[in-house]
Design a protein around this motif. Structure first.
Motif, PDB file in Angstrom:
ATOM      1  N   GLU A  18       0.828  -1.204   0.000  1.00 41.67           N
ATOM      2  CA  GLU A  18       0.000   0.000   0.000  1.00 41.67           C
ATOM      3  C   GLU A  18       0.867   1.261   0.000  1.00 41.67           C
ATOM      4  OE1 GLU A  18      -3.322   2.315  -0.195  1.00 41.67           O
ATOM      5  OE2 GLU A  18      -3.236   0.140  -0.374  1.00 41.67           O
ATOM      6  N   HIS A  19       1.918   1.248   0.801  1.00 36.83           N
ATOM      7  CA  HIS A  19       2.825   2.391   0.861  1.00 36.83           C
ATOM      8  C   HIS A  19       3.497   2.630  -0.497  1.00 36.83           C
ATOM      9  CE1 HIS A  19       5.865   5.127   2.401  1.00 36.83           C
ATOM     10  NE2 HIS A  19       6.759   4.399   1.764  1.00 36.83           N
ATOM     11  N   ARG A  21       2.441   1.638  -3.448  1.00 30.70           N
ATOM     12  CA  ARG A  21       1.413   2.020  -4.419  1.00 30.70           C
ATOM     13  C   ARG A  21       1.093   3.509  -4.300  1.00 30.70           C
ATOM     14  NH1 ARG A  21      -2.275  -1.257  -2.836  1.00 30.70           N
ATOM     15  NH2 ARG A  21      -1.478  -2.972  -4.065  1.00 30.70           N
ATOM     16  N   GLU A  22       0.892   3.982  -3.086  1.00 31.98           N
ATOM     17  CA  GLU A  22       0.591   5.398  -2.879  1.00 31.98           C
ATOM     18  C   GLU A  22       1.750   6.281  -3.324  1.00 31.98           C
ATOM     19  OE1 GLU A  22      -2.189   7.043  -1.959  1.00 31.98           O
ATOM     20  OE2 GLU A  22      -3.135   5.090  -2.183  1.00 31.98           O
ATOM     21  N   SER A  23       2.960   5.833  -3.058  1.00 32.70           N
ATOM     22  CA  SER A  23       4.137   6.595  -3.459  1.00 32.70           C
ATOM     23  C   SER A  23       4.199   6.733  -4.976  1.00 32.70           C
ATOM     24  CB  SER A  23       5.393   5.907  -2.925  1.00 32.70           C
ATOM     25  OG  SER A  23       6.544   6.608  -3.275  1.00 32.70           O
ATOM     26  N   VAL A  25       1.630   6.490  -7.070  1.00 35.31           N
ATOM     27  CA  VAL A  25       0.499   7.304  -7.522  1.00 35.31           C
ATOM     28  C   VAL A  25       0.885   8.778  -7.470  1.00 35.31           C
ATOM     29  CG1 VAL A  25      -1.818   8.081  -6.889  1.00 35.31           C
ATOM     30  CG2 VAL A  25      -1.326   5.650  -7.024  1.00 35.31           C
ATOM     31  N   HIS A  26       1.536   9.183  -6.382  1.00 33.76           N
ATOM     32  CA  HIS A  26       1.960  10.575  -6.266  1.00 33.76           C
ATOM     33  C   HIS A  26       3.019  10.923  -7.308  1.00 33.76           C
ATOM     34  CE1 HIS A  26      -0.447  11.352  -2.808  1.00 33.76           C
ATOM     35  NE2 HIS A  26       0.129  10.399  -2.094  1.00 33.76           N
ATOM     36  N   ASN A  66       6.230  14.850  -3.052  1.00 32.44           N
ATOM     37  CA  ASN A  66       5.893  13.487  -3.460  1.00 32.44           C
ATOM     38  C   ASN A  66       7.075  12.717  -4.018  1.00 32.44           C
ATOM     39  OD1 ASN A  66       3.259  14.054  -2.771  1.00 32.44           O
ATOM     40  ND2 ASN A  66       2.749  14.760  -4.810  1.00 32.44           N
TER      41      ASN A  66
END
Length: 76
Positions: A18-19, A21-23, A25-26, A66
């Motif tokens: 999850e971490h 993936r979010e990284s 995405v940003h 980001n």
């Protein structure tokens, strides 16, 4: 030393994924803004300093905030 259980390992892997993936995405959001900034600069020509300021400011903000970071943080 206690070995972690299977459920703990699964939770850790899920949190890591999850971490990451979010990284990403940003990071992709910053890439999209950069593309729009480039388009704006090409279409506006010499006036791009005034007309593309919002894109440039947003891109600089995204670059600062980001960055792609790894999951593990090593203290040095």
């Amino acid at each position: 030393m206690d070995d972690p259980s299977i459920s703990e390992l699964q939770e850790r892997v899920k949190a890591r994924d999850e971490h990451i993936r979010e990284s990403w995405v940003h990071a992709m959001e910053a890439r999209i803004v950069r593309t729009e900034l480039t388009k704006c600069q090409r279409t506006e020509g010499v006036n791009h300093y005034e007309n593309c300021k919002e894109w440039a400011d947003r891109y600089l903000t995204l670059l600062a905030e980001n960055r792609v970071k790894g999951y593990k943080h090593v203290d040095s």
